[in-house]
Enzyme design. Structure first.
Site: not given
Ligand code: HEM
Ligand SMILES: Cc1cc2nc3c(=O)[nH]c(=O)nc-3n(C[C@H](O)[C@H](O)[C@H](O)COP(=O)(O)OP(=O)(O)OC[C@H]3O[C@@H](n4cnc5c(N)ncnc54)[C@H](O)[C@@H]3O)c2cc1C
Length: 404
Positions: A95, A137
């Protein structure tokens, strides 16, 4: 807790966010991958190339800014994202990296407009959101680990069976390499699969819906071979490269799209490989001898691409199940696989729910949708027009989330 003036500062950036749109999140990802290339092991780089993940993240950041004083509105979205994150094994230590690149992105794109006060407010706001995600989580990881057969992190599994379901879809069954039990799941949920594919510089992680009913010993997924311009990396590897006895790593089942038993009728609406979560539901209904009426509406290209056809026809003999299929191709009329019995209706062209609406329990059923986003948007619109309550419509996107 954010102060009122910090809340106002964050809200004051809404017009800037809106005018920047996905340019902001594209810049963010470019920056993050340049400085932290190890995260390329975690993200699906094809989703980056297509821009779908940039849109999903942008929508989330904008929704957060808009609802920062009423976070309850975001509860459903936060839960969905947290489930997605746990299927990818995202950890608390990730994060601060994301937060850093988000703040630096705002600075680089807005220049002098990003005052020290704005920076302080957004830093605190991000921290607040990160804590919410880390908490949820953490709970999900713990719940998975505490289940019988449960675990946390990557666990090695062996491919024990591969089956052809149709022209483009194969089912794969995995058992734990350690010989232990596996955690149960709710029909509709998915697992994360992590593997290395020859010729790729980074590890690949994908999600696949579980397509069988939960049992204590194995997981079944059903994978479509993806070929749009270029062959999809993981799906083609699962079809052709992975052999019986080979190992993959799985992350425990997650997902907030699943059948909830309200002892009421159910309408399943799927297109293409979107039938996999429905298949888990149908197998679960069969096992539980679900007594309510079930309608399985499916659209696919033609009979050759119709997975689980015979299985679902046979199920209709043992459940109050009616199958409807729409074959998009009409030029396969020469090959007609006759239905086994009368609980099966074959249509041609695009799915038209309105045409069979008078046979469906519009007011009492829950509707579960899965398929391409355009297909689901059309289906949802039809359902709303036919008077279905939006609260009874549930859907899953096989990629970064999109609103219908
Ligand atoms: C407050 C911080 C964060 C927000 C608002 C956020 C938001 C999101 C959203 C909206 C999605 C798509 C969800 C869906 O498809 O239902 C997502 C997917 C994902 N997030 Fe986050 N995220 C955050 C933090 C993180 C962190 C810290 C990581 C790790 C490095 C991360 C890694 C990922 C990955 C790998 C995906 C899937 C991407 C894909 O399928 O291409 N996220 N996140
Ligand atoms: C919750 C969830 C559940 C899912 N459940 C299932 C399931 O049950 N069954 C299933 O089959 N899939 C499922 N998926 C999708 C799955 O996770 C993968 O996204 C899918 O298998 C494609 O992965 P890939 O590595 O083969 O393709 P990638 O390599 O990730 O490529 C993605 C797509 O882009 C196309 N592509 C490649 N290069 C280009 C290019 N240059 N231009 C345009 N397009 C290109 C590929 O053909 C492919 O269609 C699910 C996804 C999610 C999020």
């Amino acid at each position: 807790m954010l102060t009122q003036s910090e809340i106002e500062l964050v809200k004051s950036t809404i017009p800037i966010l809106e005018s920047g749109n996905t340019a902001i999140t594209s810049h963010f990802y470019q920056r993050m991958f340049e400085h932290n290339p190890e995260l390329k092991h975690v993200f699906n780089l094809k989703n980056q190339a297509k821009g779908t993940q940039q849109t999903a993240l942008f929508n989330a950041v904008l929704a957060y800014a808009k609802n920062i004083d009423n976070l309850a509105v975001l509860q459903q979205a936060v839960s969905r994202i947290a489930h997605k994150h746990t299927s990818l094994n995202i950890q608390a230590e990730h994060y601060p990296i994301v937060g850093h690149h988000l703040i630096e992105t705002f600075r680089e794109l807005t220049g002098d407009l990003f005052t020290p006060e704005l920076e302080a407010a957004w830093t605190k706001a991000y921290q607040q959101l990160a804590e919410v995600f880390i908490g949820i989580e953490g709970d999900l990881y713990q719940q998975s680990a505490q289940k019988q057969g449960g675990w946390q992190g990557a666990r090695k599994f062996i491919l024990v069976e591969k089956r052809i379901e149709s022209e483009l879809v194969k089912s794969l069954v995995f058992e734990p390499a350690d010989g232990g039990l596996v955690a149960e799941y709710k029909p509709g949920q998915y697992i994360g699969i992590q593997l290395s594919v020859a010729g790729q510089n980074y590890r690949q992680v994908r999600q696949y819906s579980l397509s069988g009913k939960a049992n204590k010993y194995s997981y079944q997924i059903s994978v479509k071979r993806e070929i749009i311009e270029q062959p999809g990396i993981v799906s083609n590897y699962l079809h052709d490269g992975l052999r019986l006895g080979d190992q993959v790593e799985l992350f425990a089942p997650s997902g907030d799209f699943y059948f909830e038993d309200k002892q009421s009728p159910v309408v399943l609406i799927s297109a293409g490989v979107g039938l996999t979560p429905m298949q888990a539901m149908l197998e679960t209904f069969l096992d539980a001898q679900y007594s309510q009426s079930i309608y399985n509406l499916h659209a696919c290209q033609n009979v050759y691409q119709h997975s689980f056809k015979r299985r679902n026809e046979a199920m209709a003999l043992k459940l109050r199940l009616t199958n409807h299929v729409w074959y998009q191709d009409t030029n396969h009329a020469d090959y007609k696989l006759e239905a086994l019995h009368k609980g099966f209706y074959e249509h041609h062209g695009f799915m038209d729910i309105a045409a069979i609406a008078d046979t469906l329990p519009m007011n009492s059923a829950d509707f579960y949708l899965c398929g391409p986003v355009g297909f689901m948007r059309f289906a949802k619109q039809q359902l709303l027009t036919l008077g279905v309550d939006e609260a009874n419509i549930h859907y899953e996107v096989f990629g970064p989330h999109a609103e219908l």
